[in-house]
Enzyme design. Structure first.
Site, PDB file in Angstrom:
ATOM      1  N   GLY A 137      -1.309   3.006   0.101  1.00 45.35           N
ATOM      2  CA  GLY A 137      -0.676   3.413  -1.300  1.00 45.35           C
ATOM      3  C   GLY A 137      -0.850   4.778  -1.295  1.00 45.35           C
ATOM      4  O   GLY A 137      -1.850   5.683  -1.235  1.00 45.35           O
ATOM      5  N   CYS A 155      -2.192  -2.237  -2.237  1.00 44.82           N
ATOM      6  CA  CYS A 155      -2.941  -1.082  -2.631  1.00 44.82           C
ATOM      7  C   CYS A 155      -4.179  -1.206  -1.529  1.00 44.82           C
ATOM      8  O   CYS A 155      -4.321  -2.067  -0.669  1.00 44.82           O
ATOM      9  CB  CYS A 155      -3.499  -1.207  -3.773  1.00 44.82           C
ATOM     10  SG  CYS A 155      -2.245  -1.112  -5.267  1.00 44.82           S
ATOM     11  N   ASN A 171      -6.230  -5.176  -5.525  1.00 50.09           N
ATOM     12  CA  ASN A 171      -4.848  -5.194  -4.642  1.00 50.09           C
ATOM     13  C   ASN A 171      -4.246  -6.447  -4.639  1.00 50.09           C
ATOM     14  O   ASN A 171      -4.746  -7.736  -4.577  1.00 50.09           O
ATOM     15  CB  ASN A 171      -5.338  -4.974  -3.287  1.00 50.09           C
ATOM     16  CG  ASN A 171      -4.286  -5.141  -2.076  1.00 50.09           C
ATOM     17  OD1 ASN A 171      -3.068  -4.788  -2.383  1.00 50.09           O
ATOM     18  ND2 ASN A 171      -4.487  -5.771  -0.844  1.00 50.09           N
ATOM     19  N   GLY A 172      -3.023  -6.480  -4.783  1.00 51.23           N
ATOM     20  CA  GLY A 172      -2.110  -7.688  -4.745  1.00 51.23           C
ATOM     21  C   GLY A 172      -1.338  -7.889  -6.126  1.00 51.23           C
ATOM     22  O   GLY A 172      -0.795  -6.779  -6.399  1.00 51.23           O
ATOM     23  N   TYR A 222       3.425  -5.069   9.202  1.00 53.81           N
ATOM     24  CA  TYR A 222       3.706  -3.721   8.876  1.00 53.81           C
ATOM     25  C   TYR A 222       2.714  -2.841   8.009  1.00 53.81           C
ATOM     26  O   TYR A 222       1.939  -1.840   8.352  1.00 53.81           O
ATOM     27  CB  TYR A 222       4.791  -3.445   7.981  1.00 53.81           C
ATOM     28  CG  TYR A 222       5.148  -2.001   7.412  1.00 53.81           C
ATOM     29  CD1 TYR A 222       5.669  -1.080   8.110  1.00 53.81           C
ATOM     30  CD2 TYR A 222       4.849  -2.018   6.220  1.00 53.81           C
ATOM     31  CE1 TYR A 222       6.001  -0.178   7.601  1.00 53.81           C
ATOM     32  CE2 TYR A 222       5.024  -0.712   5.778  1.00 53.81           C
ATOM     33  CZ  TYR A 222       5.632   0.479   6.584  1.00 53.81           C
ATOM     34  OH  TYR A 222       5.927   1.802   5.586  1.00 53.81           O
TER      35      TYR A 222
END
Length: 477
Positions: A31, A2, A106-107, A261
């Site tokens: 996201g 995210c 995030n995670g 990426y």
């Protein structure tokens, strides 16, 4: 995966709503399922906007008009890895007990199983709710100090003790304190920036990537350290910044897929230029191909063609090593989403077909090396090879700038089912047959470490990298 941002403005001349929105636009690649903002006004009231889909679906002008300009705020773009797309899972999340807490995460961390007979709302809760609940519960307990900062620091230490996995978070407590914190392994990126404003005041921003800072005129201060908490305190009326180590550093282990990426190429993470890392990957892959392909086979290659856009940087570096012309054979439709993070195989295939088209003159009758950042499920690779064949390509070598992805990702990517990974229990020859290529070449893990990551480690001090998707060995297990 995210994107998160937290902001504390030093001057009321600026607009928190506008700046949060602009930062989220820079993080949209992280996201696409939903987005949200929580904005704290001058009077400390909080306005919340949460919506499914992309940021382009709202009008910035309308949003700013509906919300107080604000002095603090949080923002989040969501890529669903747990829980449903129900609106209760959109972030920033909030919870009110003795203290009002807003959180963006995030995670991915481990989540306790919902009790039998739990309501729909309880059962669809996510790992982010677990972090928030841990935060809120810990704030209710007696601490060594009675002031808000002491309570927050104690609660953040409890999160580190209770939550296993990857987390980079920003939060607002009682509408007067911005916090940013990162797990003790540094698995997910989090960076701090500041800006000198009119009148000598200073504004602070904490975000997933440096690109969110730079577009708004913030300069990079540094990355938030693993196990560290950054606090921007406005409770006394004057903004104060402080940093605290709330958990011992276990190991600095950035998820390497951020460099391969996830992150934008112009981003800097842990002091590492993502662009430079991808160039090194292309150089290393070029040297590997030169070792395993005989001279006659290399001489027969007419061109190297990148899969846009994530394959572009590495493909150029690879072409320089092999001294083979680089041609732009695929055109990318800039109005399509990232296919990798679409929710299911059908959506991913539809996006790939919309996103890419082949320029026949670059393929017809030619022997080619196609270059992409990675091969994950094989959907993109298979469709790209089909397009190249239909455009007349005679021979296709498909080169992956990352090692073979054989194992599930447990830190925030929707790769929980190893059976869907095309390289799982398959060799390069079998993967080539699966995607329709004549040959598949992966960058070896050791080449990634020795030729790409170690040079960066020497320059910037990052000690380790999380590479469980390649090796099956995970940082926190």
């Amino acid at each position: 995966m995210c994107g998160i941002v937290g902001l504390a403005l030093g001057s009321e001349e600026y607009c928190a709503t506008y700046e949060i929105l602009e930062a989220l636009f820079q993080l949209q690649h992280r996201g696409q399922d939903a987005f949200g903002l929580s904005i704290v006004s001058r009077s400390r009231s909080v306005s919340v906007l949460r919506q499914k889909g992309l940021l382009t679906q709202i009008s910035s002008a309308e949003t700013i008009a509906q919300h107080d300009h604000g002095v603090m705020g949080l923002g989040h773009v969501r890529y669903k890895t747990s829980g449903s797309l129900h609106e209760t899972n959109s972030q920033p999340l909030s919870l009110t007990g003795s203290h009002e807490i807003y959180l963006a995460h995030n995670g991915q961390v481990e989540v306790p199983t919902a009790p039998q007979g739990a309501s729909y709302e309880e059962s669809c809760r996510t790992d982010s709710h677990h972090i928030l609940k841990t935060f809120s519960d810990a704030m209710e307990r007696p601490t060594a100090g009675s002031d808000l900062r002491s309570k927050v620091l104690s609660a953040l230490s409890e999160i580190h003790r209770s939550c296993t996995g990857a987390f980079a978070c920003v939060g607002i407590v009682d509408s007067c304190m911005l916090v940013g914190f990162r797990d003790a392994y540094g698995l997910k990126p989090l960076i701090l920036g500041k800006r000198a404003d009119v009148g000598g005041t200073v504004s602070y921003i904490i975000a997933s990537e440096s690109v969110a800072l730079e577009k708004l005129g913030y300069s990079i201060v540094r990355d938030v350290a693993p196990g560290e908490a950054i606090i921007i305190d406005r409770s006394t009326g004057k903004q104060r910044y402080s940093a605290h180590q709330v958990a011992p550093l276990k190991r600095n282990s950035l998820d390497v897929f951020e460099l391969i990426y996830f992150a934008r190429p112009e981003a800097v993470i842990n002091g590492i230029s993502v662009h430079e890392c991808r160039k090194l990957m292309g150089h290393a892959l070029g040297r590997h191909i030169a070792r395993i392909m005989d001279a006659a086979e290399l001489m027969s290659i007419d061109a190297i063609i990148p899969i846009p856009e994530s394959g572009n940087i590495s493909a150029l570096a690879l072409a320089q090593i092999l001294r083979i012309p680089l041609q732009l054979g695929f055109h990318k439709n800039g109005y399509c989403n990232r296919s990798f993070i679409m929710p299911d195989a059908r959506s991913r295939l539809k996006t790939i077909v919309r996103k890419l088209s082949a320029v026949r003159s670059e393929f017809d009758g030619k022997n080619l090396i196609l270059v992409d950042d990675s091969i994950v499920r094989g959907n993109t690779s298979r469709e790209v090879v089909r397009m190249a064949r239909n455009a007349g390509a005679r021979k296709i070598v498909f080169a992956s700038c990352s090692p073979a992805i054989k194992f599930n990702h447990i830190y925030g990517i929707d790769l929980a089912d190893e059976e869907t990974l095309v390289a799982n229990n398959r060799c390069e020859e079998q993967v080539a047959r699966e995607i329709g290529a004549d040959r598949v070449v992966y960058l070896p893990v050791q080449s990634l470490v020795d030729q790409c990551l170690k040079p960066l480690k020497k320059d910037y001090g990052t000690e380790n990298y999380e590479m469980g998707i390649f090796t099956g060995v995970y940082t926190t297990i």
